[in-house]
Design a protein around this motif. Sequence first.
Motif, short mmCIF file in Angstrom:
data_model
loop_
_atom_site.label_atom_id
_atom_site.label_comp_id
_atom_site.label_asym_id
_atom_site.label_seq_id
_atom_site.Cartn_x
_atom_site.Cartn_y
_atom_site.Cartn_z
N THR A 35 -5.34 -1.99 0.49
CA THR A 35 -4.04 -2.59 0.75
C THR A 35 -3.98 -3.95 0.07
O THR A 35 -4.93 -4.71 0.16
CB THR A 35 -3.79 -2.77 2.26
N SER A 79 0.85 -1.19 0.00
CA SER A 79 0.00 0.00 0.00
C SER A 79 0.88 1.23 0.00
O SER A 79 1.99 1.23 0.55
CB SER A 79 -0.94 0.02 1.21
N THR A 118 -4.75 5.86 0.88
CA THR A 118 -3.77 4.90 0.42
C THR A 118 -4.41 3.99 -0.61
O THR A 118 -5.63 3.81 -0.63
CB THR A 118 -3.21 4.03 1.57
N ALA A 124 -3.79 0.14 -2.70
CA ALA A 124 -3.04 -1.07 -2.97
C ALA A 124 -2.22 -0.82 -4.23
O ALA A 124 -2.69 -0.15 -5.15
CB ALA A 124 -4.00 -2.24 -3.19
#
Length: 174
Positions: free
Chosen positions: A83, A51, A60, A62
């Motif tokens: 993530t 991430s 954030t 992935a």
Amino acid sequence: WVVGASSLPSGSAGTLHAILFKEGKVTDLGTLGGTQSQAWGISASGQVVGSASLAGDTGTRAFLWSNGNMVSLGTLGAGTFSTAWDISNAGHITGWSATNGNADFHAFLHSDGMLLDLGTLGGSRSIGYGVNNLRQVVGVSSNSATDFSGRAFLHSDGNMHDLNDLLHQDVGAG
């Protein structure tokens, strides 16, 4: 090969970047425009997932890092966080993404350029932790609106299975 995160040199205290340690050399994998990134999984061919923060650290995403390039895998709908935890040698990726305005999160499978919502076992949260070359994902999921403790699942052929259902009655479920 090892992946993880490392603090940047002095002057950037508290800033982590995803790294790849390969053949005695550490490679900074960068970010998606923000200040932070972390790597969580690596395939046999050296593709890395994790991430990374966006510009302005507004969320954030992935990521998949391959051949020196980090690309965002996106999110599931209205979420601003995701993530990636694992990548198979065939390039299938799993992790989690916020949904429903970040109120919930679901496991995903990224394959053939698409992010697929794997759903839950009846609750509002799930996380994919591992994926194999057959696109089978294992992880944990809540099974009701009030139970967030997590039940182990296997997602295979489009269906999420509670692994406790596969236990013999004499073993018990936990």
